[in-house]
Design an enzyme around this catalytic site. Structure first.
Site, PDB file in Angstrom:
ATOM      1  N   ALA A 691       4.037 -86.680  45.744  1.00  0.00           N
ATOM      2  CA  ALA A 691       4.741 -87.963  45.733  1.00  0.00           C
ATOM      3  C   ALA A 691       4.952 -88.506  44.333  1.00  0.00           C
ATOM      4  CB  ALA A 691       3.981 -88.988  46.576  1.00  0.00           C
ATOM      5  N   GLN A 693       2.963 -88.989  40.091  1.00  0.00           N
ATOM      6  CA  GLN A 693       1.779 -88.841  39.265  1.00  0.00           C
ATOM      7  C   GLN A 693       1.500 -90.144  38.550  1.00  0.00           C
ATOM      8  OE1 GLN A 693       2.759 -85.637  36.610  1.00  0.00           O
ATOM      9  NE2 GLN A 693       3.587 -87.014  35.065  1.00  0.00           N
ATOM     10  N   SER A 696      -3.826 -90.686  35.481  1.00  0.00           N
ATOM     11  CA  SER A 696      -4.990 -89.803  35.476  1.00  0.00           C
ATOM     12  C   SER A 696      -4.906 -88.674  36.487  1.00  0.00           C
ATOM     13  CB  SER A 696      -6.260 -90.623  35.730  1.00  0.00           C
ATOM     14  OG  SER A 696      -6.134 -91.387  36.914  1.00  0.00           O
ATOM     15  N   GLY A 697      -3.791 -88.469  37.155  1.00  0.00           N
ATOM     16  CA  GLY A 697      -3.712 -87.364  38.095  1.00  0.00           C
ATOM     17  C   GLY A 697      -2.437 -87.380  38.913  1.00  0.00           C
ATOM     18  N   ASN A 698      -2.264 -86.338  39.717  1.00  0.00           N
ATOM     19  CA  ASN A 698      -1.098 -86.214  40.592  1.00  0.00           C
ATOM     20  C   ASN A 698      -1.361 -86.895  41.931  1.00  0.00           C
ATOM     21  OD1 ASN A 698       0.287 -84.646  38.684  1.00  0.00           O
ATOM     22  ND2 ASN A 698      -0.732 -82.786  39.399  1.00  0.00           N
ATOM     23  N   VAL A 699      -0.303 -87.416  42.530  1.00  0.00           N
ATOM     24  CA  VAL A 699      -0.396 -88.115  43.809  1.00  0.00           C
ATOM     25  C   VAL A 699       0.374 -87.313  44.851  1.00  0.00           C
ATOM     26  CG1 VAL A 699       0.045 -90.272  45.036  1.00  0.00           C
ATOM     27  CG2 VAL A 699      -0.564 -90.322  42.608  1.00  0.00           C
ATOM     28  N   LYS A 715      -4.812 -88.896  45.490  1.00  0.00           N
ATOM     29  CA  LYS A 715      -4.702 -88.701  44.050  1.00  0.00           C
ATOM     30  C   LYS A 715      -5.725 -87.646  43.641  1.00  0.00           C
ATOM     31  CE  LYS A 715      -4.122 -91.343  39.814  1.00  0.00           C
ATOM     32  NZ  LYS A 715      -4.101 -92.694  39.234  1.00  0.00           N
ATOM     33  N   ASP A 808      -1.468-102.213  32.081  1.00  0.00           N
ATOM     34  CA  ASP A 808      -0.343-101.282  32.207  1.00  0.00           C
ATOM     35  C   ASP A 808       0.604-101.739  33.311  1.00  0.00           C
ATOM     36  OD1 ASP A 808       1.121 -99.112  31.398  1.00  0.00           O
ATOM     37  OD2 ASP A 808       0.060 -97.677  32.661  1.00  0.00           O
TER      38      ASP A 808
END
Length: 976
Positions: A691, A693, A696-699, A715, A808
């Protein structure tokens, strides 16, 4: 201002006649008796007659007006505030126009003009001969106003000083330059402690042509160099001194260029879109932006270049760099790095965050040569033990000189040979005293060898037999991959001999810089038990076995990463101490070798998978460091030790400080275990598709198998690939503790193995606000904008009440679901404020959404999220944040200098949204609104609507899903 004249230098001594032939008084003395008798003549453009009886030599009313040449380039002038240190006048600042000429310092009540006919305007209110100045004391950050800078002129006759306050720092420096030029022998510094002609902001050198030296103050003619040329007219006397003005990093207003810039900064400016006009407009902001970029690449932020990487080694803020080493290729790499910094981190770019270095080449230091040599033998040919201790002695003498690069950490371990366990030593530094340490090690080892020979002559035959038996037992252990106490003991003890480590560790592990596992602390405790056995005569080997079982048993509960960090924090394998305790270590325990070794085998089975993993890592660590910490000449397994001293030397003090502040891996794993679920999540979820990123990582989009295929977001994060693992724990803890309807709901988290983390969150079908803006042709009306801001503000208010800064906020991190709910996500950069630290000063976030105080590296608080919300509002209005089309360095400069960004078409907006933006994007943090104030703003109160009104924005998503479904059905029909 760049010329120095002989008359300026020698007014306090007997002076030669001026070029026009006028007779000089010549009676002025350097004692400053107060007679006021200076040289009675000057250049053709200026005449000064001091007739006052005042002890300062200052006249309030001159009988003859001073003739001014306003257009002279040798003159500095400007408005200042003046007072003396008298009792009745010390509290009064008088505004005066100050002019410094070749001979005098004059003060006027109004700006003098030589063109008008009013002679009174050219009559100074106060005139001070320059030759009477004894020294100038700097008084920064004081004066007429809070921003003023002051300096004190102290006369030679110990009379009243004159305090001069200058409004701006630039004028302050200009005046100091003028005094340095006109009075080069006057001391300028704080509390009269500075060197001649210097002030704290400048490094000034006076380069003479030979005659002017350190004794010039005592010689009446030393100031006249061979290069002094007397000329007529208004030019006066040419300068005998080559004046150079050096600063670390400065700006020359005359040329419009920076001075003292490192080569890297020069290259960045040349390739950026920062123009000369930008430089002249605000040079301080340009320097701030360059510092900001350098700190980002120096590891101060989460997305910075990692420690030990070549990017850091080429930075100019390192002490060991050479500006001549910068090449255009490196500069291009740095530009590319800045471009990549503004993008979300991808898994493919993870390697840039790891320290990369080549494996050191042999020869290795003296006390490590035997270990490495035997390790390679063992790896390649199943190993063979040395037949006697003489081989060790020969190798010791051969490699005794190979200690040039041994870190003091290794030598420190040799100094404490008889201590089986100790606290971690300090970080390794440059091994400049390696020879001294190696000589001491050689002497200690020679004494030990003699002592061992005396005690072991009677048991040589028994030792040989036991060695053969030990080798057979070792081969069996090699096949089973047991967990042996490989960190300690000598190779003569079967208990301490591990199996052969497979050489399957890929070299890329060494290059990637991953820290390797080190199972040191259980064996450390085993060694303590073994040493107790050696020291106490009443203890048998069974007690040692019990200790071994007791301390190895909890080892299975620890993960690879925790062992890695422990190895770096406790780099003291007790094998060296064990070997050098007593000769009984290598010979006295031979009779109990069977009983010592056998109890270890049952423990190996449950730890076998972990040991297989770690053995590869240990191989890679040997290739990476090339240096082991144990001086045991025959131990084949002491590889997972602290890093070699070579890469550590390249780290700056700032980076080492950052390392000490970070959570080590052991603490991270322990903290994670208190948060995550230890159950295997793979049978619980089915991953559908990727879906997106985050920071801190891919989703991934997934379905819960046991919950009617409920859609959730997973995640996935590889802990080994994360430059700062504490940020991940930070994200989990914040999400777990921040349950709110406007924050993406945290469901659960799982730790798979020791390096893969899954964070389960609710799935937001609508996608990010960025996708909504792009797929609606940037046509969000003010009501929809107000509704999204309202929902986002409620989530921010919840965080700020908990003293948490998101840091952020942008359209990528604001998600919508199918019902129009707006929620904040991606807490990888969030920070918590405490009473002890109520402001932050780190540089994280995405540049285009950063507040000016972050770019300028000032302290900030929760209101940086309010600024980012204002930028996000501009995104919804115009489709993109300000300066998005600018390259990053220019964008940072514009954020730092422009302040509140301007709208492209403000005439199309209502007053309420413009007022809302004005208090969100206020540069002065004191006047920037808080989330509580924004929620009460008229734009939010009157324009925002229900979340259901956001549903039309999601029509594109429904159409996209229908299209995909139709495409899938078509493909299925084709296959049928």
């Amino acid at each position: 201002m760049t010329s120095i004249y002989t008359s300026d230098l020698k007014n306090h001594r007997r002076a030669p006649p001026p070029p026009n032939g006028a007779a000089g008084s010549g009676s002025g003395s350097s004692s400053g008796s107060g007679s006021g008798s200076g040289s009675g003549s000057g250049s053709g453009s200026l005449t000064n007659i001091v007739t006052s009886s005042n002890s300062l030599g200052v006249t309030a009313n001159q009988t003859k007006p001073i003739q001014l040449n306003i257009n002279s380039s040798k003159r500095q002038s400007g408005w200042v505030h003046v007072k003396d240190d008298g009792i009745f006048t010390s509290f009064r600042w008088n505004k005066r126009f100050m002019v410094i000429n070749d001979k005098t310092l004059n003060f006027y009540k109004q700006e003098p003009y030589s063109s008008d006919g009013n002679s009174n305007s050219n009559t100074p209110d106060l005139s001070f001969p320059l030759y009477l100045i004894n020294n100038i004391n700097l008084k920064p950050n004081s004066g007429y106003s809070k921003t003023s800078q002051s300096f004190e002129i102290v006369p030679k006759n110990n009379n009243k000083s004159i305090l001069i306050s200058v409004k701006t720092n630039n004028d302050y420096l200009d005046w100091l330059d003028a005094f340095t030029t006109k009075c080069p022998l006057v001391q300028i510094g704080e509390n009269n402690s500075g060197v001649s002609s210097s002030h704290p902001h400048l490094q000034i050198q006076h380069l003479t042509n030979g005659s002017l030296n350190g004794n010039s103050s005592s010689s009446p003619t030393s100031g006249l160099s061979s290069s002094s040329v007397l000329t007529g007219g208004n030019s006066g006397v040419s300068g005998p001194i080559n004046f150079t003005h050096k600063v670390h990093v400065g700006f020359d207003p005359a040329s419009g260029n920076f001075t003292g810039l490192p080569d890297t900064w020069k290259s960045l400016l040349q390739h950026s879109k920062i123009t000369n006009e930008d430089w002249k407009k605000d040079p301080v902001a340009v320097i701030k932006v360059l510092e900001f970029y350098s700190d980002i690449n120096g590891g101060n932020s989460a997305a910075g270049t990692p420690i030990g990487s070549p990017m850091i080694n080429s930075k100019t803020n390192n002490n060991n760099n050479d500006p001549n080493n910068y090449s255009s290729a490196k500069n291009n790499v740095q530009e590319a790095n800045l471009q990549e910094w503004v993008k979300p981190p991808a898994k493919s770019t993870v390697s840039q965050f790891k320290p990369s270095r080549a494996a050191p080449k042999p020869p290795t230091p003296y006390h490590l040569t035997q270990l490495n040599g035997s390790s390679h033998q063992h790896t390649s040919s199943s190993g063979s033990l040395p037949s006697s201790g003489n081989n060790n002695n020969n190798n010791n003498s051969t490699n005794n000189n190979n200690t040039k690069n041994v870190s003091p950490l290794n030598n420190l371990m040799n100094k404490s040979e008889l201590i089986p366990a100790r606290r971690a030593p300090p970080p390794p530094t440059s091994g400049t005293s390696s020879d001294t340490y190696s000589n001491k090690n050689h002497q200690d080892r020679s004494g030990y060898e003699q002592q061992r020979q005396q005690r072991t002559d009677s048991s040589q035959q028994q030792q040989q037999q036991q060695k053969q038996h030990q080798y057979q037992q070792k081969s069996q252990q090699q096949q089973q991959q047991p967990l042996s106490s490989h960190q300690g003991g000598t190779s003569h003890i079967p208990k301490q001999v591990p199996p052969t480590l497979p050489s399957s560790g890929p070299p890329t592990q060494a290059a990637s810089g991953k820290s390797m596992p080190s199972k040191i602390h259980p064996d450390l405790k085993i060694q303590q038990g073994t040493n107790n056995y050696i020291k106490s005569s009443g203890t048998d080997a069974n007690q040692v076995d019990g200790d071994a079982k007791q301390f190895i048993k909890p080892f299975n509960l620890q993960s690879k990463k925790s062992q890695q960090q422990l190895a770096s924090k406790q780099p003291s394998p007790p094998s060296s101490q064990q070997q050098q305790q007593k000769p009984m270590t290598s010979h006295g325990l031979m009779g109990t070798s069977h009983s010592v070794t056998k109890p270890l085998n049952p423990v190996n089975d449950p730890i076998k998978p972990l040991n297989l993993k770690s053995s590869k890592s240990k191989e890679a660590l040997n290739e990476t460091s090339g240096v082991s910490k144990t001086p045991s000449p025959t131990d084949k397994s002491n590889k997972p030790t602290a890093p070699a001293s070579g890469p550590a030397v390249t780290k700056t003090a700032k980076q080492l400080k950052k390392e000490r502040e970070r959570l080590n891996d052991l603490q991270i794993i322990a903290k994670l275990k208190t948060v995550v679920n230890n159950q295997d999540p793979k049978p619980l979820f089915r991953i559908v598709e990727k879906a997106g990123q985050g920071a801190s990582g891919n989703v991934y989009l997934a379905e819960m198998i046991k919950d009617n295929n409920r859609k959730i977001a997973i995640k996935q994060m590889d802990l080994d690939a994360q430059p700062r693992k504490e940020l991940i724990i930070n994200e989990i803890l914040v999400m777990k503790d921040s349950q709110h309807k406007n924050i993406v709901n945290f469901l659960d988290s799982y730790l798979i193995g020791d390096n893969e983390l899954w964070v389960i969150m609710e799935y937001m079908q609508g996608g990010s606000l960025t996708e909504i803006i792009e797929n609606n042709d940037f046509k969000l009306n003010e009501k929809q904008i107000a509704t999204i801001c309202f929902e986002t503000l409620k989530g921010l208010q919840h965080l700020h009440k908990k003293h948490i800064i998101h840091r952020d906020i942008k359209s990528d991190n604001v998600l919508l679901d199918a019902y129009g709910n707006v929620k904040i996500t991606d807490f990888g950069f969030c920070a918590k404020l405490t009473d002890q630290r109520n402001k932050r000063a780190t540089m994280v976030g995405t540049p285009y959404w950063m507040a000016p105080e972050v770019v300028k590296q000032k302290e900030y608080d929760e209101k940086v999220d309010v600024w980012s919300l204002g930028i996000m509002t501009i995104e919804m209005i115009e489709g993109e944040p300000p300066y998005l089309n600018e390259e990053p360095l220019k964008a940072l400069y514009l954020i730092a200098t422009n302040g509140t960004p301007k709208l492209k078409k403000p005439e199309l907006l209502s007053n309420s949204i413009k007022k809302f933006l004005s208090i969100c994007l206020c540069v002065d943090v004191r006047y920037r609104a808080s989330t509580d104030e924004l929620l009460e703003h008229s734009f939010i109160q009157h324009k925002s609507g229900k979340i259901e009104e956001l549903a039309p924005l999601l029509e594109w998503k429904k159409q996209q899903q229908k299209h995909q479904q139709h495409k899938q059905e078509t493909s299925d029909t084709g296959f049928a």
